[in-house]
Write a protein that holds these residues in place. Structure first.
Motif, PDB file in Angstrom:
ATOM      1  N   MET A  25      42.497  51.637  20.723  1.00  0.00           N
ATOM      2  CA  MET A  25      41.412  51.709  21.635  1.00  0.00           C
ATOM      3  C   MET A  25      40.214  52.442  21.050  1.00  0.00           C
ATOM      4  SD  MET A  25      41.654  52.881  25.491  1.00  0.00           S
ATOM      5  CE  MET A  25      40.278  53.524  26.328  1.00  0.00           C
ATOM      6  N   TYR A  26      40.483  53.424  20.195  1.00  0.00           N
ATOM      7  CA  TYR A  26      39.402  54.207  19.622  1.00  0.00           C
ATOM      8  C   TYR A  26      39.094  53.799  18.187  1.00  0.00           C
ATOM      9  CZ  TYR A  26      39.973  57.112  23.696  1.00  0.00           C
ATOM     10  OH  TYR A  26      40.052  57.565  24.967  1.00  0.00           O
ATOM     11  N   ARG A  27      39.340  52.554  17.876  1.00  0.00           N
ATOM     12  CA  ARG A  27      39.064  52.088  16.510  1.00  0.00           C
ATOM     13  C   ARG A  27      37.600  51.744  16.355  1.00  0.00           C
ATOM     14  NH1 ARG A  27      42.708  47.355  15.022  1.00  0.00           N
ATOM     15  NH2 ARG A  27      41.718  47.748  13.027  1.00  0.00           N
ATOM     16  N   LYS A  28      37.090  51.945  15.153  1.00  0.00           N
ATOM     17  CA  LYS A  28      35.711  51.569  14.870  1.00  0.00           C
ATOM     18  C   LYS A  28      35.636  50.058  14.703  1.00  0.00           C
ATOM     19  CE  LYS A  28      34.101  55.665  12.470  1.00  0.00           C
ATOM     20  NZ  LYS A  28      33.568  56.154  11.201  1.00  0.00           N
ATOM     21  N   THR A  29      34.554  49.496  15.206  1.00  0.00           N
ATOM     22  CA  THR A  29      34.339  48.063  15.001  1.00  0.00           C
ATOM     23  C   THR A  29      33.448  47.891  13.783  1.00  0.00           C
ATOM     24  OG1 THR A  29      32.470  48.109  16.484  1.00  0.00           O
ATOM     25  CG2 THR A  29      34.576  47.511  17.430  1.00  0.00           C
ATOM     26  N   HIS A  30      33.902  47.124  12.865  1.00  0.00           N
ATOM     27  CA  HIS A  30      33.149  46.862  11.649  1.00  0.00           C
ATOM     28  C   HIS A  30      32.423  45.542  11.799  1.00  0.00           C
ATOM     29  CE1 HIS A  30      35.087  50.188   9.596  1.00  0.00           C
ATOM     30  NE2 HIS A  30      36.241  49.745  10.065  1.00  0.00           N
ATOM     31  N   PHE A  31      31.199  45.527  11.359  1.00  0.00           N
ATOM     32  CA  PHE A  31      30.435  44.294  11.455  1.00  0.00           C
ATOM     33  C   PHE A  31      29.594  44.130  10.201  1.00  0.00           C
ATOM     34  CE2 PHE A  31      27.736  47.606  13.035  1.00  0.00           C
ATOM     35  CZ  PHE A  31      26.492  47.291  12.560  1.00  0.00           C
ATOM     36  N   LYS A  32      29.258  42.916   9.933  1.00  0.00           N
ATOM     37  CA  LYS A  32      28.387  42.617   8.799  1.00  0.00           C
ATOM     38  C   LYS A  32      26.954  42.636   9.288  1.00  0.00           C
ATOM     39  CE  LYS A  32      31.001  39.783   5.634  1.00  0.00           C
ATOM     40  NZ  LYS A  32      31.053  38.496   4.990  1.00  0.00           N
ATOM     41  N   PRO A  33      26.063  43.313   8.566  1.00  0.00           N
ATOM     42  CA  PRO A  33      24.657  43.274   8.988  1.00  0.00           C
ATOM     43  C   PRO A  33      24.080  41.887   8.746  1.00  0.00           C
ATOM     44  CG  PRO A  33      24.861  44.465   6.921  1.00  0.00           C
ATOM     45  CD  PRO A  33      26.252  44.153   7.381  1.00  0.00           C
ATOM     46  N   ARG A  34      23.046  41.590   9.505  1.00  0.00           N
ATOM     47  CA  ARG A  34      22.396  40.289   9.330  1.00  0.00           C
ATOM     48  C   ARG A  34      21.811  40.189   7.929  1.00  0.00           C
ATOM     49  NH1 ARG A  34      18.154  39.677  13.832  1.00  0.00           N
ATOM     50  NH2 ARG A  34      17.457  38.188  12.306  1.00  0.00           N
ATOM     51  N   PRO A  35      21.907  39.019   7.307  1.00  0.00           N
ATOM     52  CA  PRO A  35      21.338  38.876   5.963  1.00  0.00           C
ATOM     53  C   PRO A  35      19.814  39.004   6.005  1.00  0.00           C
ATOM     54  CG  PRO A  35      22.288  36.807   6.721  1.00  0.00           C
ATOM     55  CD  PRO A  35      22.577  37.822   7.763  1.00  0.00           C
ATOM     56  N   ASN A  36      19.294  39.747   5.055  1.00  0.00           N
ATOM     57  CA  ASN A  36      17.870  39.978   4.942  1.00  0.00           C
ATOM     58  C   ASN A  36      17.391  39.256   3.687  1.00  0.00           C
ATOM     59  OD1 ASN A  36      15.310  40.937   4.880  1.00  0.00           O
ATOM     60  ND2 ASN A  36      15.851  43.104   4.868  1.00  0.00           N
ATOM     61  N   LEU A  37      16.322  38.508   3.800  1.00  0.00           N
ATOM     62  CA  LEU A  37      15.840  37.708   2.672  1.00  0.00           C
ATOM     63  C   LEU A  37      15.459  38.586   1.499  1.00  0.00           C
ATOM     64  CD1 LEU A  37      15.038  34.936   1.535  1.00  0.00           C
ATOM     65  CD2 LEU A  37      12.780  35.313   2.497  1.00  0.00           C
ATOM     66  N   LEU A  38      14.722  39.662   1.764  1.00  0.00           N
ATOM     67  CA  LEU A  38      14.288  40.538   0.682  1.00  0.00           C
ATOM     68  C   LEU A  38      15.481  41.202   0.012  1.00  0.00           C
ATOM     69  CD1 LEU A  38      11.825  41.703  -0.756  1.00  0.00           C
ATOM     70  CD2 LEU A  38      11.824  43.560   0.892  1.00  0.00           C
ATOM     71  N   TYR A  39      16.450  41.622   0.818  1.00  0.00           N
ATOM     72  CA  TYR A  39      17.647  42.245   0.261  1.00  0.00           C
ATOM     73  C   TYR A  39      18.416  41.249  -0.605  1.00  0.00           C
ATOM     74  CZ  TYR A  39      22.304  44.313   0.059  1.00  0.00           C
ATOM     75  OH  TYR A  39      23.502  44.792  -0.379  1.00  0.00           O
ATOM     76  N   GLU A  40      18.552  40.030  -0.130  1.00  0.00           N
ATOM     77  CA  GLU A  40      19.288  39.019  -0.887  1.00  0.00           C
ATOM     78  C   GLU A  40      18.572  38.659  -2.185  1.00  0.00           C
ATOM     79  OE1 GLU A  40      22.312  37.773  -0.280  1.00  0.00           O
ATOM     80  OE2 GLU A  40      22.490  39.080   1.474  1.00  0.00           O
ATOM     81  N   LEU A  41      17.244  38.539  -2.135  1.00  0.00           N
ATOM     82  CA  LEU A  41      16.498  38.250  -3.358  1.00  0.00           C
ATOM     83  C   LEU A  41      16.615  39.388  -4.358  1.00  0.00           C
ATOM     84  CD1 LEU A  41      13.238  36.575  -1.993  1.00  0.00           C
ATOM     85  CD2 LEU A  41      15.061  35.496  -3.293  1.00  0.00           C
ATOM     86  N   ARG A  42      16.535  40.622  -3.856  1.00  0.00           N
ATOM     87  CA  ARG A  42      16.662  41.776  -4.742  1.00  0.00           C
ATOM     88  C   ARG A  42      18.054  41.822  -5.350  1.00  0.00           C
ATOM     89  NH1 ARG A  42      15.676  46.540  -1.482  1.00  0.00           N
ATOM     90  NH2 ARG A  42      13.564  45.777  -1.421  1.00  0.00           N
ATOM     91  N   LYS A  43      19.059  41.506  -4.559  1.00  0.00           N
ATOM     92  CA  LYS A  43      20.428  41.518  -5.056  1.00  0.00           C
ATOM     93  C   LYS A  43      20.641  40.429  -6.113  1.00  0.00           C
ATOM     94  CE  LYS A  43      23.905  40.152  -2.460  1.00  0.00           C
ATOM     95  NZ  LYS A  43      24.893  40.085  -1.373  1.00  0.00           N
ATOM     96  N   GLU A  44      20.010  39.271  -5.896  1.00  0.00           N
ATOM     97  CA  GLU A  44      20.208  38.143  -6.814  1.00  0.00           C
ATOM     98  C   GLU A  44      19.382  38.281  -8.089  1.00  0.00           C
ATOM     99  OE1 GLU A  44      22.002  34.709  -8.016  1.00  0.00           O
ATOM    100  OE2 GLU A  44      22.406  35.720  -6.123  1.00  0.00           O
ATOM    101  N   PHE A  45      18.089  38.618  -7.924  1.00  0.00           N
ATOM    102  CA  PHE A  45      17.185  38.618  -9.073  1.00  0.00           C
ATOM    103  C   PHE A  45      16.729  40.017  -9.479  1.00  0.00           C
ATOM    104  CE2 PHE A  45      16.431  34.558  -6.850  1.00  0.00           C
ATOM    105  CZ  PHE A  45      16.878  33.704  -7.843  1.00  0.00           C
ATOM    106  N   GLY A  46      17.330  41.048  -8.938  1.00  0.00           N
ATOM    107  CA  GLY A  46      16.901  42.416  -9.211  1.00  0.00           C
ATOM    108  C   GLY A  46      16.990  42.787 -10.680  1.00  0.00           C
ATOM    109  N   GLY A  47      18.038  42.346 -11.330  1.00  0.00           N
ATOM    110  CA  GLY A  47      18.200  42.647 -12.759  1.00  0.00           C
ATOM    111  C   GLY A  47      17.080  42.061 -13.598  1.00  0.00           C
ATOM    112  N   TYR A  48      16.663  40.854 -13.249  1.00  0.00           N
ATOM    113  CA  TYR A  48      15.576  40.215 -13.994  1.00  0.00           C
ATOM    114  C   TYR A  48      14.256  40.960 -13.787  1.00  0.00           C
ATOM    115  CZ  TYR A  48      18.881  36.349 -14.323  1.00  0.00           C
ATOM    116  OH  TYR A  48      19.997  35.592 -14.560  1.00  0.00           O
TER     117      TYR A  48
END
Length: 141
Positions: free
Chosen positions: A1-24
């Motif tokens: 009953m007192y367990r934490k609910t884990h959820f995935k945050p909504r995908p963010n375009l800037l975050y995804e681009l940074r994650k994909e092309f950040g190294g470049y």
């Protein structure tokens, strides 16, 4: 009953681009820092040359031969104003027609019609005919 609910945050375009092309982007910025620290005078000279080239290009090749005159607004402005007036008038007439049709439909869907209802419907139909005649006036040339 007192367990934490884990959820995935909504995908963010800037975050995804940074994650994909950040190294470049990091490599490109490191390369730009290296080149600009080694060759600052050459980069400055290249910027000045591009500014001078674009100025010369704008005043020689891209020059407008003859400025075009603006059309006169005296005769066409009145036609446009009349056209807009006609469009607005037609829109208002259309709105009035829709209102009258809704009122007629509500009266006709009653269980019992009275004399006042029939007079109202007759008057509304006459108003519809007047609107129809006003909109279909042929202009004389």
């Amino acid at each position: 009953m007192y367990r934490k609910t884990h959820f995935k945050p909504r995908p963010n375009l800037l975050y995804e681009l940074r994650k994909e092309f950040g190294g470049y982007f990091l490599r490109l910025s490191a390369l730009w820092k290296l080149v600009s620290s080694r060759y600052p005078t050459q980069i400055f000279a290249l910027m000045l040359a591009s500014i001078l080239f674009s100025g010369v290009f704008a005043f020689t090749v891209m020059r407008v031969k003859e400025p075009k005159s603006l059309p006169s607004l005296s005769s066409s402005g009145t036609n446009v104003a009349q056209g807009f007036g006609q469009i607005i008038g037609a829109g208002q007439a259309f709105q009035k027609v829709l209102d009258l049709q809704n009122q007629i439909n509500t009266v006709l869907h009653k269980e019992k019609l009275t004399a006042a209802d029939s007079l109202f419907v007759k008057d509304a139909i006459q108003q519809l005919e007047i609107i129809h005649n006003e909109l279909n006036i042929k202009p004389t040339p």
